[in-house]
Motif scaffolding. Sequence first.
Motif: not given
Lengths: 300, 360
Positions: A94-121
């Motif tokens: 979280f002290h490095r760039p870790f997200f991106r924004v596109d027309a859909k919204g905000l996405h986590f860029t690290r695959p692990a973070a994106a995967n854990f977040f997907r499962k979490l929500v």
Amino acid sequence: MLVVFGDSHTIALREGFQRLRGIAQLRPASMLKRAVATWEPAARIVERHPKAIAAAESIVRRARSLRPAPTPTPKDLAREFDIRVGQIDHGYTFHRPFFRVDAKGLHFTRPAAANFFRKLVAPSPAHIERRDARRFVICSGFYPSSALLSKFWQSHSTAHNTEGRHYLSRGAYHALVRDYTAPLLRFLVTLQDLQVDVSVVASPPMSPNGLLSWKTASFGIEEVNTVHDEFRNAFAAELGRRGIPYTLPPPEVYGADGLLRQELASTRKVNDYHANAKYGEAMVAHLLEDLAARGVFSTP
Amino acid sequence: MSETKKSHPYSALEDRALWRKAVGTVNPLMVTDLYRRKFEIRPEDRIVTAGSCFAQHLARKLRESGFNFCDYEPAPDLFPASEAKAYNYGVYSARYCNIYTIRQLWQTFERAFAHREPAEGVWEAEDGCYDPFRPVVEPGPFASREDLEASRRSHLAACRRVFTECDLFVFTLGLTEAWESKLDGSVYPLCPGTVAGEFDPSRHGFRNFTFGECYADMTSFIDALREVNPTVKILLTVSPVPLTATKAPEHIMVATSYSKSVLRAVAGQLASENAFIDYFPSFEIIAATPMRAMFYERNMRSVSPAGVDFVMSHFFEKHRPRADAPAPRQTPADAPSKPRPVDPDEADVVCEEMLLDQGL
């Protein structure tokens, strides 16, 4: 849905949340029964199940006009709301760039973070949308992470009387913290811009077990506390400047020495600087009270 | 009677000694042999710098060129590079900020070795405390008196190491004008009340140092420096940057001429008297008439990057790290007992004196 996510300190919150809730998560049907009694959860359910309970809206309105909502306890909140708590990545990420924004919204860029977040929500979207109905609390940014632990302070010090090391003024330390937490601050500001409800929950105070790694380099408790407290103050000041709410640990988790009370510290391994589930329970209760006081659970 | 050439001291002059040959018929950019070094600077020599804002250029160019420029008060690892200059990290060999006058240099030395404790030690402000002797060392005030004093102790400790451990002390002389305390004669780098503090005519007075005073101060400094560091060599330069403002009664151009003349004379005198002191003519390279002010920016004050490069090209012609020179002593930043060579930074310099412009 309230999503509490973040770094490894979220683990204690997750365990604490499970202790606080005490029972398996309630299904929407049972939540609806409670909704009749208290309009606030109902409003949330209306939001989530508009077709099935469209008529409930009028009930909610009537309930709102007829009776004041009882003040829910943290345990009530933990049981009645769809709350997800989980770590999605390591603190340093979280002290490095870790997200991106596109027309859909905000996405986590690290695959692990994106995967854990997907499962979490799940099954809700794995990205954060503009005006996302979910509420987000990130647990990160209040702890000086591994990069700023004992090794870092062998050349510099925030202590006023330190021979042999360069003094780092409060202003300079705050500048460092500002820069160090910049990716996280950008994340929070981006969510603000997307009109998403987001706040920050602090990591626990320095734990006595974590202090062991400092002791090897002969740091006094006072200096360690200063490093942590000033980091916390600096980050809090940045959040305050941006109007981002945050929740600090309640006073009762601190010991007389300013460290985390021993019984609230993790005992999993040597030098573990995390807190345990008991701390997590106290902190989640404190967080939910804080969020409730800010109207997070009553805002439609 | 046949005409024979008379021999006299001017008959066998080198071309560089003759204006017509060295300058008058030469493109100013092609002028050569402007400087001959008195001593070698070895790649491993620990070089420290101090002085007025032009000295920052020297510091930057020296470290970019592989000399062993030493920083005894480095920023911590992870300190944002974009903010380092604002906090005066890496600008000089310690965070003393610009040292404009020789009296200020001598005073810094005296304070570092606890021979002087200025009467006016802290300027309290609504939002914190300022150090009268480094009022712009950080972009804002210190959080408290304790914060300031801890920073000062740490800084003066670094200064002691600058003075005792360096092999070459590079000092750029900038001004003769200063404001001093009427209580004890301590000089301030900036007039009280301009960027911090409050001007009080009963406590603060203007000084425009004479040649005698500058020479005496510099001699005192050099003697004291050689006492703690007997083998140190000194390289003096004079900043070609004119004054921003003068409190002397003369026109600013006349006041500038006085300041630079005095400083140039002091540097020349000292260099002629001491084998361990060299003078490098950065002032002449920029400000001499043949240069047609081409290296000044439109304000006729700031020196352009091309000018700095031109100055340094003359320096590097005579002082060049060997091609096979060992890398500068890369000492770990986490060991304060060892100075750290710092990363090159952009060309901007921190010129505190320019802050005067903002208040005029």
